[in-house]
Design a protein around this motif. Structure first.
Motif, short mmCIF file in Angstrom:
data_model
loop_
_atom_site.label_atom_id
_atom_site.label_comp_id
_atom_site.label_asym_id
_atom_site.label_seq_id
_atom_site.Cartn_x
_atom_site.Cartn_y
_atom_site.Cartn_z
N GLU A 164 14.48 -0.65 0.96
CA GLU A 164 14.43 0.78 0.67
C GLU A 164 14.07 1.56 1.93
N GLN A 165 14.50 2.79 1.97
CA GLN A 165 14.24 3.64 3.14
C GLN A 165 12.84 4.23 3.14
N VAL A 166 12.20 4.26 1.98
CA VAL A 166 10.87 4.84 1.85
C VAL A 166 9.87 3.75 1.47
N TYR A 167 8.70 3.81 2.08
CA TYR A 167 7.68 2.79 1.85
C TYR A 167 7.03 2.93 0.48
N ARG A 168 6.92 1.82 -0.24
CA ARG A 168 6.13 1.71 -1.47
C ARG A 168 5.17 0.54 -1.29
N ALA A 169 3.89 0.81 -1.41
CA ALA A 169 2.91 -0.25 -1.18
C ALA A 169 3.02 -1.33 -2.24
N GLY A 170 2.85 -2.59 -1.80
CA GLY A 170 2.88 -3.71 -2.72
C GLY A 170 1.68 -3.71 -3.65
N GLU A 171 1.73 -4.61 -4.62
CA GLU A 171 0.64 -4.71 -5.58
C GLU A 171 -0.55 -5.45 -4.97
N GLY A 172 -1.74 -4.99 -5.31
CA GLY A 172 -2.94 -5.67 -4.87
C GLY A 172 -3.01 -5.83 -3.36
N LEU A 173 -3.53 -6.97 -2.94
CA LEU A 173 -3.75 -7.17 -1.51
C LEU A 173 -2.47 -7.41 -0.73
N ALA A 174 -1.37 -7.62 -1.40
CA ALA A 174 -0.10 -7.77 -0.69
C ALA A 174 0.21 -6.55 0.16
N ARG A 175 -0.31 -5.40 -0.20
CA ARG A 175 -0.06 -4.18 0.56
C ARG A 175 -0.69 -4.22 1.94
N MET A 176 -1.65 -5.12 2.15
CA MET A 176 -2.30 -5.22 3.45
C MET A 176 -1.57 -6.17 4.41
N ARG A 177 -0.42 -6.68 3.98
CA ARG A 177 0.41 -7.42 4.91
C ARG A 177 1.12 -6.42 5.82
N VAL A 178 1.35 -6.83 7.06
CA VAL A 178 2.01 -5.93 8.01
C VAL A 178 3.25 -6.61 8.58
N GLY A 179 3.03 -7.54 9.51
CA GLY A 179 4.15 -8.16 10.20
C GLY A 179 4.49 -9.55 9.68
N THR A 180 5.49 -10.16 10.30
CA THR A 180 5.94 -11.49 9.93
C THR A 180 4.82 -12.51 10.10
N PRO A 181 4.58 -13.36 9.12
CA PRO A 181 3.51 -14.35 9.25
C PRO A 181 3.77 -15.30 10.42
N PRO A 182 2.73 -15.66 11.17
CA PRO A 182 2.87 -16.60 12.29
C PRO A 182 2.89 -18.03 11.77
N HIS A 199 -5.26 0.43 -4.87
CA HIS A 199 -5.03 1.80 -4.40
C HIS A 199 -5.51 2.07 -2.98
N ALA A 200 -6.06 1.04 -2.30
CA ALA A 200 -6.37 1.23 -0.88
C ALA A 200 -5.05 1.43 -0.14
N ARG A 201 -4.95 2.52 0.61
CA ARG A 201 -3.68 2.82 1.27
C ARG A 201 -3.59 2.11 2.62
N PRO A 202 -2.56 1.32 2.82
CA PRO A 202 -2.40 0.64 4.11
C PRO A 202 -1.86 1.59 5.18
N ALA A 203 -2.68 1.96 6.12
CA ALA A 203 -2.25 2.91 7.16
C ALA A 203 -1.09 2.34 7.97
N LEU A 204 -1.09 1.02 8.17
CA LEU A 204 0.00 0.35 8.86
C LEU A 204 0.96 -0.18 7.80
N SER A 205 1.92 0.64 7.47
CA SER A 205 2.80 0.32 6.34
C SER A 205 3.96 -0.55 6.82
N GLY A 206 3.65 -1.80 7.05
CA GLY A 206 4.65 -2.75 7.53
C GLY A 206 5.60 -3.21 6.45
N TRP A 207 6.72 -3.75 6.90
CA TRP A 207 7.79 -4.19 5.98
C TRP A 207 7.28 -5.17 4.93
N LEU A 208 6.44 -6.12 5.34
CA LEU A 208 6.01 -7.15 4.38
C LEU A 208 4.90 -6.67 3.46
N GLY A 209 4.39 -5.46 3.70
CA GLY A 209 3.45 -4.87 2.75
C GLY A 209 4.15 -4.03 1.69
#
Length: 397
Positions: free
Chosen positions: A249-267, A231-241
């Motif tokens: 989808e047009q509206v952001y839904r946070a991923g499960e668990g720590l996946a929601r803390m992903r932001v950009g494309t992995p390097p 339930h920690a809300r990711p302020a930076l709601s990136g596509w991969l989170g």
């Protein structure tokens, strides 16, 4: 038992150089080149975009996060890799503030890395809700934790002096006051034993290009305690989170668990280099590393102080109170460090007067320490630093 002679052989160390700056940028693991070549030739080159699935690129931030978790005492599944340390600070701080909506104080200290403070200032300005960044001296942090504090934002090991905060005591103090904690592990991960789960930490962040040897620009990581991960809300709601990024989808839904803390494309290429560096860590015991680092540090301090009375120890005298670096104060510290570097001993300088040396047992041994101390003695005693060539400041110090 960790074999530090074996780990030293796993790094490329330039001939004639004693590298005491792994606290700023770790050296190149010998296997990194081949690992990156494989990622480029066999994965990117042959698989093209199918590498996201076939080579497992999309899963790597979590997989590498689990490998880092072992080194920082985190629960599996609760460390996520990606983006930069500043971004991870922003994410953790925004999430923590939202969990304490009735409070308005972010508590930090004057020994914190400035970027952490900058990110806090930027977030405060963006929120515009009357938040305050309260900065006190490091030794005053415990007494400054009160019911006004929403979150503490602290770096465990001071980047200049190596002074260590007592993570367990300050975390307990914060929780007793109803505050949350964010620990910056930039100078802890790969340097000192960390037990995030054991001390009941709430959030932690860190980088991988220093003691973990992931290479310049290597990605950062974030830790979120299991009790907050869903339930920690990711302020930076990136596509991969997003919970389902490929549903678009047009509206952001946070991923499960720590996946929601992903932001950009992995390097991907940077992760390949880090992957090879973490292979070295698989055979390292953090307690053995800590013991060895303290032994080498004490040897270094004794030798430098014996021959260079003009240098003042800036690090704590007690080895238990400092991380894996030794710092000395000298009014002409920048020039003196440049002279040391010219003589083959690489450390770095931190304003206004700190000469900083990283003590990294993975590739530094007692012989290196003795040779480095001898070079420093020659630089200081013969005033080699008093040369105009060493006075001009470079962009990176």
């Amino acid at each position: 038992m960790s074999d530090f002679a074996a780990t030293k052989a796993m790094f490329h160390l330039p001939e004639g150089v004693i590298y005491l700056d792994g606290n700023s940028l770790g050296p190149l693991p010998k296997a990194a080149g081949a690992r990156m070549e494989r990622a480029m030739r066999d994965e990117w080159g042959e698989m093209l975009i199918t590498g996201w699935n076939k080579a497992g690129w999309m899963a790597q931030p979590a997989e590498l996060g689990d490998r880092i978790a072992r080194l920082i005492g985190a629960e599996p599944g609760h460390v996520m890799l990606g983006d930069t340390l500043s971004i991870k600070v922003y994410q953790a701080l925004a999430a923590a503030l939202e969990m304490r909506p009735e409070r308005r104080v972010i508590l930090s200290d004057s020994g914190n890395f400035p970027s952490d403070l900058y990110m806090a200032e930027g977030l405060i300005g963006a929120l515009d809700r009357g938040y305050e960044l309260r900065v006190v001296a490091p030794e005053e942090v415990a007494d400054a934790i009160n019911p006004d504090v929403a979150v503490t934002l602290l770096t465990e090991v001071d980047y200049r002096t190596g002074r260590m905060h007592d993570m367990a005591a300050l975390t307990a103090r914060a929780h007793d006051a109803g505050a949350l904690t964010i620990w910056d592990l930039a100078h802890s991960a790969g340097a000192v034993p960390v037990d995030l789960a054991g001390v009941d930490a709430d959030f932690a962040v860190g980088c991988t290009y220093k003691f973990l040897n992931g290479g310049p620009g290597a990605p950062a990581f974030i830790y979120v305690a299991p009790r907050y991960a869903d339930h920690a809300r990711p302020a930076l709601s990136g596509w991969l989170g997003h919970a389902a990024p490929f549903d678009f989808e047009q509206v952001y839904r946070a991923g499960e668990g720590l996946a929601r803390m992903r932001v950009g494309t992995p390097p991907v290429l940077a992760m390949a280099a880090l992957d090879s560096a973490l292979d070295i860590w698989d055979g390292v015991d953090m307690k053995a590393l800590r013991t060895r680092a303290q032994t080498l540090s004490e040897r270094f301090i004794a030798s430098v102080e014996d021959s260079c009375p003009m240098l003042e120890l800036a690090s704590p005298r007690d080895p238990e109170a400092r991380g894996s670096q030794v710092s000395f104060r000298f009014a002409q510290g920048y020039a003196a460090m440049q002279a040391c570097i010219a003589q083959g001993v690489i450390g770095d300088f931190r304003a206004p007067d700190i000469m900083r040396f990283g003590i990294t047992p993975l590739y530094i041994d007692a012989g290196d320490i003795d040779r480095a101390a001898a070079v420093i003695a020659r630089v200081m005693q013969d005033r080699l630093w008093d040369d105009p060539a060493y006075q001009a400041r470079s962009a990176v110090t």
